[in-house]
Design a protein around this motif. Structure first.
Motif, PDB file in Angstrom:
ATOM      1  N   UNK A 101       3.679  14.913  -8.643  1.00 18.25           N
ATOM      2  CA  UNK A 101       4.856  15.285  -7.900  1.00 18.25           C
ATOM      3  C   UNK A 101       5.362  16.303  -9.808  1.00 18.25           C
ATOM      4  N   UNK A 102       5.830  14.772 -10.740  1.00 19.78           N
ATOM      5  CA  UNK A 102       5.951  15.423 -12.087  1.00 19.78           C
ATOM      6  C   UNK A 102       4.746  15.490 -12.871  1.00 19.78           C
ATOM      7  N   UNK A 103       3.502  15.639 -12.502  1.00 23.31           N
ATOM      8  CA  UNK A 103       2.868  16.280 -13.619  1.00 23.31           C
ATOM      9  C   UNK A 103       3.011  18.266 -12.687  1.00 23.31           C
TER      10      UNK A 103
ATOM     11  N   UNK B 131       3.954   5.838  -5.689  1.00 19.45           N
ATOM     12  CA  UNK B 131       3.889   6.371  -6.719  1.00 19.45           C
ATOM     13  C   UNK B 131       2.777   7.628  -7.247  1.00 19.45           C
ATOM     14  N   UNK B 132       1.705   6.847  -6.435  1.00 19.54           N
ATOM     15  CA  UNK B 132       0.992   8.209  -7.095  1.00 19.54           C
ATOM     16  C   UNK B 132       1.119   9.311  -5.926  1.00 19.54           C
TER      17      UNK B 132
ATOM     18  N   UNK C 278       0.609  -1.220   0.039  1.00 22.81           N
ATOM     19  CA  UNK C 278       0.395  -0.066   0.008  1.00 22.81           C
ATOM     20  C   UNK C 278       0.364   1.957  -0.160  1.00 22.81           C
ATOM     21  N   UNK C 279       1.927   0.748   0.624  1.00 20.48           N
ATOM     22  CA  UNK C 279       3.087   2.535   0.971  1.00 20.48           C
ATOM     23  C   UNK C 279       3.581   2.599  -0.919  1.00 20.48           C
ATOM     24  N   UNK C 280       3.682   1.695  -1.604  1.00 19.44           N
ATOM     25  CA  UNK C 280       4.518   1.609  -2.293  1.00 19.44           C
ATOM     26  C   UNK C 280       3.247   2.525  -3.540  1.00 19.44           C
ATOM     27  N   UNK C 281       1.929   2.156  -3.581  1.00 17.71           N
ATOM     28  CA  UNK C 281       1.286   2.754  -3.548  1.00 17.71           C
ATOM     29  C   UNK C 281       1.274   4.489  -4.053  1.00 17.71           C
ATOM     30  N   UNK C 282       1.246   5.142  -2.323  1.00 20.03           N
ATOM     31  CA  UNK C 282       1.023   6.297  -2.954  1.00 20.03           C
ATOM     32  C   UNK C 282       1.927   6.588  -2.726  1.00 20.03           C
TER      33      UNK C 282
END
Length: 185
Positions: A13-15, A7-8, A1-5
């Motif tokens: 941040x990229x956008x 990545x999100x 779950x932590x990796x999903x957040x």
């Protein structure tokens, strides 16, 4: 779950970073490209004015739909991937040497015109396209500058036209003018 957040968060941040960079880029540019085609002028003129047949030779274009005439000149819709539908119109037409087209609509991420100038060149045709765009969306401004390049759409169009005509010609980039006077989003 932590990796999903994570990545999100990274995606958001990229956008945001790309949008920030896009806001710093100029909204307006004028670019011109030319191609010498071995086909006669009338043949090239007929192809670029046959909007209904565009999907048979232009990559990424799934279909066109006829739109209403505007000021007595034709308009059409280009339907690309995922059913995006963009309305174009002819602004001016002087057969067989000048065609000016424009994106139709308010509240679009960009507005612009293409000026097609055709001239006989021996037994072939010299086609120059000048693109005048105003890119309102900063994220699209970023992609147009760094991913597509200012000549990208014209190059795809001109190369596809050459292939349709059985020609191996490639476009030549003539000029690029970027208007730095208004960089605000």
């Amino acid at each position: 779950m932590m990796s999903f957040f994570f990545i999100l968060l990274l995606l958001v941040a990229s956008v945001m970073a790309l949008t920030f960079i896009g806001k710093k880029l100029p909204k307006t540019y004028v670019a011109a490209s030319r191609i010498r085609l071995s086909a006669p002028l009338k043949t090239v003129w007929d192809i670029i004015n046959d909007f209904d047949s565009y999907p048979t030779w232009r990559p990424g274009l799934s279909r066109t739909e006829r739109g209403p005439d505007i000021d007595g000149l034709p308009s059409w819709y280009e339907i690309c991937f995922r059913h995006s539908r963009v309305h174009f119109r002819v602004v001016e037409r002087k057969p067989p040497s000048l065609l000016i087209t424009k994106i139709v609509g308010d509240d679009l991420p960009l507005s612009g015109t293409w000026i097609y100038e055709l001239e006989e060149d021996g037994d072939g045709t010299l086609l120059t396209i000048t693109e005048r765009d105003n890119i309102h969306n900063p994220l699209l401004r970023f992609f147009d500058r760094f991913v597509l390049c200012y000549y990208g759409a014209m190059d795809v169009y001109l190369i596809a036209l050459a292939i349709k005509l059985g020609d191996s010609a490639r476009p030549q980039h003539l000029s690029l003018k970027i208007d730095d006077s208004d960089k605000s989003a």
